[in-house]
Design a protein around this motif. Structure first.
Motif, PDB file in Angstrom:
ATOM      1  N   SER A 260      31.074  50.498  37.445  1.00  0.00           N
ATOM      2  CA  SER A 260      29.709  50.871  37.810  1.00  0.00           C
ATOM      3  C   SER A 260      29.610  51.209  39.297  1.00  0.00           C
ATOM      4  N   ARG A 261      30.377  50.505  40.118  1.00  0.00           N
ATOM      5  CA  ARG A 261      30.355  50.794  41.547  1.00  0.00           C
ATOM      6  C   ARG A 261      30.890  52.201  41.820  1.00  0.00           C
ATOM      7  N   ARG A 262      31.915  52.594  41.082  1.00  0.00           N
ATOM      8  CA  ARG A 262      32.426  53.950  41.249  1.00  0.00           C
ATOM      9  C   ARG A 262      31.412  54.980  40.766  1.00  0.00           C
ATOM     10  N   ALA A 263      30.673  54.645  39.719  1.00  0.00           N
ATOM     11  CA  ALA A 263      29.614  55.549  39.260  1.00  0.00           C
ATOM     12  C   ALA A 263      28.562  55.739  40.346  1.00  0.00           C
TER      13      ALA A 263
ATOM     14  N   CYS B  20      30.439  42.336  34.358  1.00  0.00           N
ATOM     15  CA  CYS B  20      31.694  41.958  33.714  1.00  0.00           C
ATOM     16  C   CYS B  20      32.803  42.901  34.160  1.00  0.00           C
ATOM     17  N   LEU B  21      34.048  42.557  33.838  1.00  0.00           N
ATOM     18  CA  LEU B  21      35.190  43.332  34.304  1.00  0.00           C
ATOM     19  C   LEU B  21      35.165  44.770  33.799  1.00  0.00           C
ATOM     20  N   GLY B  22      34.762  44.971  32.551  1.00  0.00           N
ATOM     21  CA  GLY B  22      34.812  46.304  31.978  1.00  0.00           C
ATOM     22  C   GLY B  22      33.645  47.180  32.299  1.00  0.00           C
ATOM     23  N   LYS B  23      32.740  46.700  33.184  1.00  0.00           N
ATOM     24  CA  LYS B  23      31.556  47.490  33.514  1.00  0.00           C
ATOM     25  C   LYS B  23      31.532  47.774  35.009  1.00  0.00           C
TER      26      LYS B  23
ATOM     27  N   LEU C 204      21.274  53.041  42.964  1.00  0.00           N
ATOM     28  CA  LEU C 204      21.348  51.583  42.934  1.00  0.00           C
ATOM     29  C   LEU C 204      20.338  50.963  41.973  1.00  0.00           C
ATOM     30  N   THR C 205      19.150  51.532  41.867  1.00  0.00           N
ATOM     31  CA  THR C 205      18.169  50.979  40.923  1.00  0.00           C
ATOM     32  C   THR C 205      18.656  51.143  39.490  1.00  0.00           C
TER      33      THR C 205
ATOM     34  N   SER D  65      31.974  61.956  33.344  1.00  0.00           N
ATOM     35  CA  SER D  65      32.321  60.662  32.756  1.00  0.00           C
ATOM     36  C   SER D  65      31.404  59.607  33.351  1.00  0.00           C
ATOM     37  N   PHE D  66      31.503  58.383  32.847  1.00  0.00           N
ATOM     38  CA  PHE D  66      30.643  57.301  33.349  1.00  0.00           C
ATOM     39  C   PHE D  66      30.861  57.065  34.838  1.00  0.00           C
ATOM     40  N   THR D  67      32.115  57.051  35.264  1.00  0.00           N
ATOM     41  CA  THR D  67      32.417  56.771  36.668  1.00  0.00           C
ATOM     42  C   THR D  67      32.405  58.015  37.541  1.00  0.00           C
ATOM     43  N   GLY D  68      32.415  59.200  36.924  1.00  0.00           N
ATOM     44  CA  GLY D  68      32.543  60.430  37.694  1.00  0.00           C
ATOM     45  C   GLY D  68      33.987  60.794  37.960  1.00  0.00           C
ATOM     46  N   GLU D  69      34.926  59.984  37.458  1.00  0.00           N
ATOM     47  CA  GLU D  69      36.358  60.228  37.620  1.00  0.00           C
ATOM     48  C   GLU D  69      36.960  60.590  36.272  1.00  0.00           C
ATOM     49  N   ASP D  70      38.255  60.931  36.268  1.00  0.00           N
ATOM     50  CA  ASP D  70      38.974  61.075  35.002  1.00  0.00           C
ATOM     51  C   ASP D  70      38.996  59.717  34.311  1.00  0.00           C
TER      52      ASP D  70
END
Length: 427
Positions: free
Chosen positions: A108-111, A424-427, A119-120, A69-74
């Protein structure tokens, strides 16, 4: 980690709004809002209900199991109708569960933390979201695809091998080592130096593509600068008047010039100021002009503005509509020569943009400069012979750590809050 949720699409009325839920309890939380979740990586229509079973909306629901997934989580995505009332109701319902509202950039931080991006790539994602022009989109996509990351990974691999070769020589200093590793170490360092220096040489152009080029219109009072700006912008961005000295401050107009982000500046007319306010306006005009990428001078023959054109500037005669000889002249009033000026600006700026590298942030430039400095010191120590090999190896490790920090592997915790705060909040 907490399970988080947020609206991933823009605020306001739309056909569809996407609400993203991520974390260890994402499936359980979202499962409580509907009869059942679709199978993993499948989509299905589901009725979302409140705590009393009343239907809030019918949504298209997608599920993604970590780490895919985008974040690597469920992750669960709720594609609801884009009514502000529906979005508010579903977010309110999620807030009644064990999940919490995400902070800016938290997805994005969780990703990043789950090694889905470095980071880049995260920084490039921020640039991609903010891209206004085609050139910005292309540049951001190169970073998001990991082109800079891949290059840095190769540099690090070369420097790690160079350091390993030197350390092997140190470890076996009392034995007969049949191979002199110095030529290979030197070649590895030289290769990284060449590539990093080339990347740095394209930093200024890349930064301009990211932030936008600046073009300043310079001339005497009442030379038609504001009229020209309005013609270029195709709207009344600046006040025009027959009275000299109307423009007192720098007026900026942002535009898309053949895919390039460009800010055109209308500046105060250059002359001997008649009051303090005009003097301040002229001072600002000169400062912005000096820092601009290209300056367009509206200049009469033998006219001295106190600021001379330089190589790369464009010099035109003003108000061609009032001249018998219109050669080399322009008129914002009639539009004569404006299209040609825009075309010339696009050509010149496109040539500069073509030299843009992959490094787009000041942080990138600093890390690469530190790497090059450490490599130069390492080379100097290698030239001084085996007694200095241990110091050279440490210099290579310093260079390697600078590159590791560049992609977010070490020493970047103090940067993360600042970087993700702009998302933004959703990213």
């Amino acid at each position: 980690m907490d399970t988080i949720f947020a609206l991933a699409t823009a605020q306001g009325r739309a056909g569809v709004a996407v609400i993203r839920v991520s974390g260890p309890q994402a499936f359980r939380v979202c499962g409580g809002l509907m009869s059942s979740l679709p199978d993993i990586r499948q989509a299905g229509l589901r009725k979302i209900t409140d705590a009393n079973g009343a239907i809030l909306d019918e949504a298209l629901v997608l599920t993604f199991a970590g780490p895919h997934s985008f974040t690597g989580e469920d992750v669960v995505e709720l594609h609801v109708h884009g009514s502000p009332a529906i979005v508010a109701a579903v977010l309110r319902r999620l807030g009644e569960t064990d999940a919490r509202m995400a902070e800016p950039g938290e997805f994005s931080r969780r990703a990043l933390e789950n090694d889905r991006m470095d980071l880049t790539q995260v920084e490039a994602l921020g640039d991609l979201i903010s891209a206004e022009t085609e050139a910005q989109r292309i540049q951001a996509m190169r970073g998001y695809e990991g082109q800079l990351s891949h290059r840095i990974a190769q540099w690090r691999a070369d420097l790690i091998r160079a350091a390993a070769l030197i350390e092997a020589t140190i470890d076996f200093a009392d034995e007969d080592v049949p191979v002199d590793v110095t030529p290979e170490v030197t070649a590895l360092i030289a290769g990284v130096e060449t590539d990093a220096a080339q990347e740095l040489s394209g930093f200024a152009a890349a930064e301009c593509v990211r932030n936008g080029f600046e073009v300043a219109i310079i001339g005497a009072p009442n030379a038609g600068k504001s009229t020209l700006l309005n013609a270029m912008a195709r709207r009344d961005a600046a006040i025009t008047s027959e009275r000299a000295g109307t423009t007192r401050d720098v007026i900026e107009v942002r535009m898309d010039l053949d895919g390039l982000p460009v800010t055109v500046l209308d500046t105060a007319g250059l002359r001997e100021a008649v009051d303090d306010i005009e003097a301040e306006g002229i001072s600002r005009a000169i400062l912005r002009a000096q820092n601009s990428d290209i300056r367009v001078f509206l200049l009469e023959e033998n006219e001295d503005l106190g600021l001379a054109p330089e190589a790369g500037d464009i010099v035109l005669r003003p108000k061609s509509d009032l001249r018998a000889d219109q050669l080399g002249a322009i008129s914002g009033k009639t539009g004569a020569g404006v299209a040609e000026l825009m075309s010339e600006l696009a050509h010149r700026l496109s040539r500069r943009a073509a030299s843009a590298g992959l490094a787009t942030q000041e942080r990138h430039r600093t890390a690469m400069s530190q790497t090059l400095e450490s490599l130069q010191v390492a080379k100097n120590h290698l030239e001084n012979g085996p007694d200095f090999y241990d110091i050279a190896a440490e210099d290579l490790r310093v260079a390697t750590r600078a590159l590791a920090a560049l992609i977010g592997q070490v020493d970047v915790e103090n940067l993360l809050d600042e970087i993700f705060a702009s998302f933004c909040l959703g990213k």
